[in-house]
Design a protein around this motif. Structure first.
Motif, mmCIF file in Angstrom:
data_model
loop_
_atom_site.group_PDB
_atom_site.id
_atom_site.type_symbol
_atom_site.label_atom_id
_atom_site.label_comp_id
_atom_site.label_asym_id
_atom_site.label_seq_id
_atom_site.Cartn_x
_atom_site.Cartn_y
_atom_site.Cartn_z
ATOM 1 N N LEU A 46 1.165 13.706 3.413
ATOM 2 C CA LEU A 46 2.439 13.373 2.769
ATOM 3 C C LEU A 46 2.663 11.864 2.765
ATOM 4 O O LEU A 46 3.169 11.305 1.786
ATOM 5 C CB LEU A 46 3.588 14.079 3.483
ATOM 6 N N LEU A 47 2.275 11.199 3.831
ATOM 7 C CA LEU A 47 2.414 9.742 3.888
ATOM 8 C C LEU A 47 1.605 9.070 2.783
ATOM 9 O O LEU A 47 2.076 8.128 2.134
ATOM 10 C CB LEU A 47 1.955 9.230 5.256
ATOM 11 N N GLN A 48 0.409 9.558 2.552
ATOM 12 C CA GLN A 48 -0.428 8.991 1.497
ATOM 13 C C GLN A 48 0.210 9.192 0.125
ATOM 14 O O GLN A 48 0.167 8.299 -0.729
ATOM 15 C CB GLN A 48 -1.819 9.625 1.540
ATOM 16 N N LYS A 49 0.830 10.351 -0.082
ATOM 17 C CA LYS A 49 1.498 10.620 -1.357
ATOM 18 C C LYS A 49 2.692 9.689 -1.550
ATOM 19 O O LYS A 49 2.879 9.106 -2.628
ATOM 20 C CB LYS A 49 1.966 12.079 -1.410
ATOM 21 N N ILE A 50 3.504 9.548 -0.512
ATOM 22 C CA ILE A 50 4.701 8.711 -0.616
ATOM 23 C C ILE A 50 4.322 7.253 -0.847
ATOM 24 O O ILE A 50 4.999 6.533 -1.598
ATOM 25 C CB ILE A 50 5.567 8.865 0.648
ATOM 26 N N MET A 51 3.240 6.816 -0.250
ATOM 27 C CA MET A 51 2.796 5.434 -0.449
ATOM 28 C C MET A 51 2.444 5.167 -1.906
ATOM 29 O O MET A 51 2.609 4.046 -2.398
ATOM 30 C CB MET A 51 1.609 5.128 0.463
ATOM 31 N N LEU A 52 1.978 6.180 -2.614
ATOM 32 C CA LEU A 52 1.694 6.010 -4.040
ATOM 33 C C LEU A 52 2.982 5.752 -4.818
ATOM 34 O O LEU A 52 3.004 4.948 -5.748
ATOM 35 C CB LEU A 52 0.982 7.252 -4.587
ATOM 36 N N TYR A 53 4.055 6.422 -4.432
ATOM 37 C CA TYR A 53 5.349 6.197 -5.083
ATOM 38 C C TYR A 53 5.872 4.795 -4.782
ATOM 39 O O TYR A 53 6.570 4.193 -5.600
ATOM 40 C CB TYR A 53 6.373 7.223 -4.595
ATOM 41 N N ALA A 99 5.928 2.713 7.782
ATOM 42 C CA ALA A 99 5.522 1.367 8.195
ATOM 43 C C ALA A 99 4.345 1.418 9.162
ATOM 44 O O ALA A 99 3.401 0.621 9.060
ATOM 45 C CB ALA A 99 6.707 0.647 8.835
ATOM 46 N N ARG A 100 4.390 2.363 10.098
ATOM 47 C CA ARG A 100 3.291 2.482 11.064
ATOM 48 C C ARG A 100 2.004 2.945 10.379
ATOM 49 O O ARG A 100 0.908 2.500 10.720
ATOM 50 C CB ARG A 100 3.687 3.443 12.191
ATOM 51 N N PHE A 101 2.150 3.840 9.401
ATOM 52 C CA PHE A 101 0.977 4.321 8.673
ATOM 53 C C PHE A 101 0.375 3.193 7.830
ATOM 54 O O PHE A 101 -0.847 3.013 7.789
ATOM 55 C CB PHE A 101 1.372 5.494 7.781
ATOM 56 N N GLU A 102 1.244 2.420 7.175
ATOM 57 C CA GLU A 102 0.774 1.283 6.386
ATOM 58 C C GLU A 102 0.090 0.256 7.281
ATOM 59 O O GLU A 102 -0.927 -0.336 6.903
ATOM 60 C CB GLU A 102 1.946 0.639 5.645
ATOM 61 N N SER A 103 0.671 0.040 8.464
ATOM 62 C CA SER A 103 0.084 -0.912 9.403
ATOM 63 C C SER A 103 -1.296 -0.449 9.860
ATOM 64 O O SER A 103 -2.232 -1.251 9.976
ATOM 65 C CB SER A 103 1.008 -1.082 10.615
ATOM 66 N N LYS A 104 -1.411 0.844 10.093
ATOM 67 C CA LYS A 104 -2.699 1.410 10.508
ATOM 68 C C LYS A 104 -3.755 1.180 9.430
ATOM 69 O O LYS A 104 -4.876 0.732 9.719
ATOM 70 C CB LYS A 104 -2.534 2.904 10.777
ATOM 71 N N ILE A 105 -3.392 1.472 8.183
ATOM 72 C CA ILE A 105 -4.331 1.280 7.078
ATOM 73 C C ILE A 105 -4.677 -0.194 6.914
ATOM 74 O O ILE A 105 -5.837 -0.568 6.705
ATOM 75 C CB ILE A 105 -3.739 1.846 5.769
ATOM 76 N N TYR A 106 -3.642 -1.039 7.029
ATOM 77 C CA TYR A 106 -3.858 -2.482 6.894
ATOM 78 C C TYR A 106 -4.836 -2.989 7.951
ATOM 79 O O TYR A 106 -5.746 -3.772 7.649
ATOM 80 C CB TYR A 106 -2.525 -3.210 7.012
ATOM 81 N N GLU A 107 -4.641 -2.554 9.191
ATOM 82 C CA GLU A 107 -5.509 -3.022 10.272
ATOM 83 C C GLU A 107 -6.939 -2.526 10.074
ATOM 84 O O GLU A 107 -7.902 -3.248 10.376
ATOM 85 C CB GLU A 107 -4.967 -2.551 11.625
ATOM 86 N N GLU A 108 -7.083 -1.310 9.573
ATOM 87 C CA GLU A 108 -8.427 -0.789 9.314
ATOM 88 C C GLU A 108 -9.123 -1.599 8.225
ATOM 89 O O GLU A 108 -10.305 -1.955 8.349
ATOM 90 C CB GLU A 108 -8.343 0.686 8.909
ATOM 91 N N GLU A 109 -8.380 -1.905 7.160
ATOM 92 C CA GLU A 109 -8.954 -2.692 6.071
ATOM 93 C C GLU A 109 -9.218 -4.130 6.514
ATOM 94 O O GLU A 109 -10.209 -4.746 6.116
ATOM 95 C CB GLU A 109 -8.015 -2.666 4.863
#
Length: 208
Positions: free
Chosen positions: A85-92, A115-125
């Motif tokens: 669901l977080l991935q879907k909402i991030m698309l919006y 925000a925490r999910f985005e931060s996680k993805i950001y740190e991975e990238e």
């Protein structure tokens, strides 16, 4: 308080196309607040939206939006989001017309999860990117962040806890994030118009 009204209550005349699409998204995606937003519009703006809603342009926009974005019921969100669901909402949230439409449906807890999910993805990238950097590139990056972190000037950070429009930034800080000069809404409106396609401010022609 419905924050979406902030995108409309300063508009005196016809609604820009950006706001018409935003209102369409509010009605489709976050219907529970639509009536409150619609009520603050002037009668001519309400008529303008009703006409736009039935237009071929709106139908095309809605079809393209629905084709590009996964279905999410923003009127019935769970308290805890899973990664799917977080991935879907991030698309919006990648598009201003949909991000601003759904913002009022998200609780502070929801926004914290995002925000925490985005931060996680950001740190991975970031880790993947840094693994490919040379020592010189790493040195320049560190130098940039050192300068950034020592600059006390308020920054226009958008969708990370700061105002996500220029006008709301001015209201909060009394500073134009584009120029970093003191600004009021009145002086801003004298110098800028809002691009109907993007919602971004555009300097007015001095001869206007």
């Amino acid at each position: 308080m419905i924050f979406a009204t902030d995108y409309f209550n300063h508009i005196k005349d016809e609604l820009p196309e950006f706001n018409l699409k935003l209102l369409l998204n509010i009605e489709d995606l976050n219907n529970s607040i639509f009536d409150e937003v619609f009520t603050i519009l002037k009668p001519n703006q309400q008529e303008q939206y009703i006409a736009f809603k039935d237009s071929e342009k709106a139908k095309k926009y809605r079809t393209e939006r629905n084709d590009q974005l996964p279905y999410v019921d923003f009127n019935n969100l769970p308290e805890i989001f899973d990664d799917n669901l977080l991935q879907k909402i991030m698309l919006y949230q990648k598009d201003g017309e949909t991000r601003r439409a759904i913002d009022d449906s998200l609780s502070e807890q929801h926004k914290d999860q995002i925000a925490r999910f985005e931060s996680k993805i950001y740190e991975e990238e970031k880790a993947k990117r840094r693994a490919l950097m040379t020592d010189e590139e790493k040195r320049k990056e560190k130098e940039w962040w050192d300068n950034y972190n020592t600059d006390p000037t308020p920054r226009f950070m958008g969708n990370v806890g700061e105002p996500d429009t220029v006008t709301s930034y001015i209201i909060k800080y009394g500073v134009n994030p584009l120029t970093r000069e003191p600004e009021t809404i009145e002086s801003f409106n004298e110098k800028y118009t809002i691009d109907p396609q993007t919602g971004d401010p555009v300097p007015k022609d001095k001869n206007e």
